[in-house]
Each structure stands twice: as C-alpha cells, then as structure tokens.
Design a protein around this motif. Sequence first.
Motif, short mmCIF file in Angstrom:
data_model
loop_
_atom_site.label_atom_id
_atom_site.label_comp_id
_atom_site.label_asym_id
_atom_site.label_seq_id
_atom_site.Cartn_x
_atom_site.Cartn_y
_atom_site.Cartn_z
N THR A 1 -4.84 -1.61 1.46
CA THR A 1 -5.74 -0.51 1.15
C THR A 1 -5.70 0.56 2.24
O THR A 1 -5.66 1.76 1.95
CB THR A 1 -7.17 -1.05 1.00
OG1 THR A 1 -7.20 -2.08 0.02
CG2 THR A 1 -8.11 0.05 0.59
N VAL A 2 -5.70 0.13 3.50
CA VAL A 2 -5.63 1.09 4.60
C VAL A 2 -4.31 1.85 4.56
O VAL A 2 -4.26 3.08 4.73
CB VAL A 2 -5.80 0.37 5.95
CG1 VAL A 2 -5.55 1.33 7.11
CG2 VAL A 2 -7.20 -0.23 6.05
N ALA A 3 -3.20 1.12 4.34
CA ALA A 3 -1.89 1.77 4.26
C ALA A 3 -1.83 2.75 3.10
O ALA A 3 -1.23 3.83 3.21
CB ALA A 3 -0.79 0.71 4.11
N ALA A 4 -2.47 2.40 1.98
CA ALA A 4 -2.51 3.31 0.83
C ALA A 4 -3.27 4.59 1.19
O ALA A 4 -2.85 5.69 0.80
CB ALA A 4 -3.18 2.61 -0.36
N GLY A 5 -4.37 4.45 1.93
CA GLY A 5 -5.11 5.64 2.33
C GLY A 5 -4.32 6.53 3.26
O GLY A 5 -4.30 7.77 3.11
N LEU A 6 -3.64 5.93 4.25
CA LEU A 6 -2.81 6.72 5.17
C LEU A 6 -1.68 7.41 4.41
O LEU A 6 -1.38 8.59 4.66
CB LEU A 6 -2.24 5.83 6.27
CG LEU A 6 -3.24 5.29 7.30
CD1 LEU A 6 -2.59 4.22 8.17
CD2 LEU A 6 -3.76 6.43 8.17
N LEU B 1 -8.48 4.55 -8.55
CA LEU B 1 -7.84 3.30 -8.94
C LEU B 1 -6.81 2.83 -7.92
O LEU B 1 -6.52 1.62 -7.84
CB LEU B 1 -7.15 3.47 -10.31
CG LEU B 1 -8.09 3.66 -11.51
CD1 LEU B 1 -7.29 3.94 -12.77
CD2 LEU B 1 -8.98 2.45 -11.70
N ILE B 2 -6.24 3.74 -7.14
CA ILE B 2 -5.18 3.37 -6.19
C ILE B 2 -5.63 2.27 -5.23
O ILE B 2 -4.92 1.27 -5.04
CB ILE B 2 -4.67 4.61 -5.44
CG1 ILE B 2 -3.86 5.50 -6.37
CG2 ILE B 2 -3.81 4.20 -4.24
CD1 ILE B 2 -3.41 6.81 -5.74
N GLY C 1 0.81 -1.21 0.00
CA GLY C 1 0.00 0.00 0.00
C GLY C 1 0.84 1.26 0.00
O GLY C 1 0.57 2.22 -0.76
N ILE C 2 1.88 1.27 0.84
CA ILE C 2 2.75 2.46 0.92
C ILE C 2 3.51 2.66 -0.39
O ILE C 2 3.55 3.76 -0.95
CB ILE C 2 3.73 2.32 2.09
CG1 ILE C 2 2.97 2.35 3.43
CG2 ILE C 2 4.77 3.43 2.06
CD1 ILE C 2 3.83 2.08 4.64
N ALA C 3 4.11 1.58 -0.90
CA ALA C 3 4.94 1.69 -2.11
C ALA C 3 4.12 2.14 -3.32
O ALA C 3 4.55 3.02 -4.08
CB ALA C 3 5.62 0.34 -2.40
N LEU C 4 2.95 1.54 -3.50
CA LEU C 4 2.14 1.89 -4.67
C LEU C 4 1.70 3.35 -4.62
O LEU C 4 1.77 4.07 -5.62
CB LEU C 4 0.91 0.98 -4.74
CG LEU C 4 -0.06 1.28 -5.89
CD1 LEU C 4 0.61 1.02 -7.23
CD2 LEU C 4 -1.34 0.47 -5.77
N THR C 5 1.26 3.81 -3.46
CA THR C 5 0.77 5.19 -3.36
C THR C 5 1.89 6.20 -3.57
O THR C 5 1.71 7.21 -4.26
CB THR C 5 0.11 5.42 -1.99
OG1 THR C 5 -0.86 4.40 -1.76
CG2 THR C 5 -0.58 6.76 -1.94
N TRP C 6 3.06 5.95 -2.97
CA TRP C 6 4.20 6.84 -3.19
C TRP C 6 4.62 6.84 -4.66
O TRP C 6 4.94 7.90 -5.23
CB TRP C 6 5.38 6.43 -2.32
CG TRP C 6 5.35 7.01 -0.94
CD1 TRP C 6 5.19 6.33 0.23
CD2 TRP C 6 5.46 8.39 -0.58
NE1 TRP C 6 5.18 7.20 1.29
CE2 TRP C 6 5.35 8.47 0.83
CE3 TRP C 6 5.62 9.56 -1.32
CZ2 TRP C 6 5.41 9.68 1.52
CZ3 TRP C 6 5.69 10.77 -0.63
CH2 TRP C 6 5.59 10.82 0.76
#
Length: 542
Positions: free
Chosen positions: A245-250, A225-226, A194-199
């Motif tokens: 998903t939660v990590a991506a949101g944070l 889409l993220i 989640g962190i890697a994809l969002t960054w």
Amino acid sequence: METVTLVLTLLFAVVVSGILARLLPLPIPRPLVQIALGAAVGLVADWRVTLDPEIFFLLFLPPLLFLDGWRIPREDLFKDRSTILELALGLVVFTVLGMGFFINWMIPAMPLAVAFALAAVVSPTDPIAVSAIAQRTPVPKRMMHILEGESLLNDASGLVCLRFAVAAALTGAFSLGEAAINFLWVAIGGIAVGIALTWLVGWAKSIVTRYVGEESGSQILISLLIPFGAYLIAEHLHCSGILATVAAGLTMGFVEARGNALAVTRIRRTAVWDMIQFTANGVIFVLLGEQLPTILADAADTVRLTGHHEPWWLGVYVIAINSGLAALRFAWVWLSFRLTLFRRPEDRERPNWRIIGAMSFAGVRGAITLAGVLTLPLAMVDGSPFPARDLAIFLAMGVIILSLIAASIGLPLMMRSLEMPPEPTGEAEVDAARVAAAEAAIGEIERTQHRLANGKRDPDTYVNVASRLMDLYRDRIDHQIAEPEQKDVHRRDEKIERELRLAALKAEREEISRRVRNRQLGSEAARKLIRELDLFETRLAG
C-alpha cells in the motif's frame, strides 16, 4: 439496524471530537479526545465492537497509508533514506530484542516468545498518530518527513517480527535463516506488488482516457480502489500488504507527475481523500477508546497472571515498557543520526540533544499496535489458551495511550525556544518554475493563436486577444504573481480568450510536471502550483 446506529454514533463522535479539541484550553491532541469519547460510548451504550484484526487492517490502513505515501514529498524521503531505513528496520529489530528480554525479565509469567511478540507490536510507530500530534506542535519539516517515512515503513518489519514470534510461541522453534528469507520475500514482494499495480492502472487509465475521455467520478473511484487492490493481492501472495500500500502511494505520486488528469478531477479527488482521511483517522481512535471498558473489565484477572494482586502493578508495567521504549529509541536515534545524518557536508552543524529527544518523544504508537496485538491467537496447537494474551493486549493498549500523552506533553517542551538549523525554503525553485511555466504558456498561446486563426475571416481578433494574454503573462514574470490578472473582455472575444487560456494552462502544467521529473522542483511545491492552475481552470470552465 444496530450496526448502522453504531456506525453513525462513531461518526458523530469523530465530529464532536474535532469541536472539543478546538474548544479545550489545553493543547490536547485530537486522538486523545477521540479515545476518551470512544471510552464514554463504550461505558454509556451497551455496544461492544468485536475488532476482527484482518477486517480492521483492510478497512482502515490501506487508504490512510496509501494517502500518506502519495502526499509525502518524495525528494525529502529519498534525501534521508539512510536515516529512515535505519529507524524503520534497525530500530524495530533493536527494540524487539531489547524489549523482549526486558518484558520477560520484568514479567516472568509471560513466556519469552510472547514477550517478543508484545515487543514486536509496540515497536512500530503509527503514521496516523504522528500526524495528529504534529498538527498541534510545530515540528520542523525535515524532522516530520523523517518521522513520516519511518512510520510508513516500520509497520511491515514490526509485523514480520510479530509473525515469527507467534510461530515460535506456537511451535517452540525458530529459524533465523528462514526468518531472513521470509522477511525479504515479504518486503520485496509487497513493494513490487504496489509499484506494479499502480503503474498498470495508470497505464490502462491513460489509454482508456485517450479514446473515451475522462469521467471524474470514475477516476476518483479508481484512486480509492488501488490501495485495497494492492493490499489484497500482496496478502494473497503472502507478502506485506502494508508495504504494498505504501509503495502504491509513492508510485501514485510519480504517475500523477505526468499531469494527465483533468483539473476538476484533481480538485474533487483531493476533497474526497481529505474527507476519508479525517473520518478514518477519527474512527480508528474512537474504536480504540471503545475497547477500553472491555479491556479494563478483565484487569483483575489479568493482574493475577503477573503474580500480583494489586491492579496498580499493571500501570507500573505500562510505564516501565514506555520508559524502555523511549530509552532504546533515544539511543538508536542518537547513533543513527551520528552515523548518517550528521556525516554529510550540509549537516555539519549538529543539533543538540533536545532534537534527538523530540525524535524520541515522537515515537507514538497507535492503531497498528492495537490491531497487531489482537492478531495473537486464542489457543495453542494443543488447544490450551495462548499464554498471557489478555495481559499483552492490556499492556499494548496502555502503551498506546501513554505514548500519546507523553508526546503531547514532551514534544512541546522539547520544541519550545529551540533554534533549529535553517531549512531551505524552496522559494527560488518555485519562482523559477513560475517563470518557466509562464514562458511555456506564452509559447503555447502563440502557437494556438496561429492554429485557430488559420482560415478565419477575422484573424486580427485572435492576434489581439493573444497579444493581450501574452502581455499579462509577461507582467506575471516581471512581478512574480501567481496567475495573470483577469481583465474585462468583449463578449465576442470570450470564446477565443478561453481557448487560449486553456492552452496556456495546459502548457504551464506540462512545464511544472517536466521540472518535477527532472528534479528541478519539489513534489510538494509542484502540488501547490498545480492546484493554483486547477482552481483557475475550473473558474474558466464555470
């Protein structure tokens, strides 16, 4: 055509539920109204929605959990991280062990591994249901943030416990060491994805925007889409898609703290996400209700599995399971608060038992419980039916409904006339941020005025307009108003003033983002200030 009609009917039921929830004289939470409407749809219409758990998880959970992680105040989440982790991890394991043995003792016909599986699916609280209950009950902010943080993280631990309970039921074997290693991979891998994809998406988006500009529609679609991308990648790697998903949101909250997006993009994106949240939340609970007639139709066969013949025994089991869950939660919350929350110097004044009781009643179960119990396999390895599957589904559904009803009644009673310890308002931080942003705007106006006036025939016009705007910002600093008042200006000065104001707004936004990064301003307050600037900028653009 029938599928389209069904979807439209579900959406219409969501709209009607919102109207009914406001019209009803009693403060009935919207999820209960939506479940009732869904049950009515299932009884009246000859439709039956077959819920595929994998599709259900993929369609509804990623955007909702992503949005909750994005909007939750990060500093409050990290402030109470010890308490949240104890509830999200320790309480889940404690509940699975305690309720697993209890359910097996109460219903001997349900094998121990299946009882553990049922305990695993009813152990996580549901963030969607918690938020829905809180809309009708005034819950203190800090308590609400702890509940939201717990419900965002405990889904993964509950589903991992479910996975191992099902494996034990199918194979008859269980390895604690293998479960621990698998849990670490599932949790750490999901968070990393989640962190890697969002960054990565944020970095690529900033580069593309720098060279070709920003298109609001594309930016909104990327944000949609993220969460799906994070969920699918994590599941493909056998990690927790929910934690991803939660990590991506944070992480999205940190990425957005840069303030790179256009004002109009943020305003439109907020509207789109609010609509998605309202629609998805409603459809989930309408679908829960729609499943009721099918589950109740098999109640006569299900009750025979317990060794009884009277259907009311199923109600007794549902009440007993809810009571057990509440008792275990009350004990763990009391212990957790005593070990962490009350030991800090700022929390020496310990709240009474009603606060712990309110935390216990707020343990509402919802869509994740239903989707989890539906993942129970239909058959064993040898082809025989999976033991007590229908009974587990019925009991899980009963726990969802009864926990919603208990929270709707118990939370208002617990919170009535309860004096809470004073919470910091954050007004001083907001006032300091407004002053700092106005000072940054004044400095930017002066720099932009010199740049624009350089080589122009009428530099005095730029000086006059800039002086007037800087006086407005100084007046804003003196009187603590949200934005400088719009004055009537001559038409020939409009273009100059617009350029200077846009430069000033950009400087304000950058100063607010800087204060968030330096932890001088909370993310929730910053979001409010940024929205004020965005609305003002769109008025200028219009």
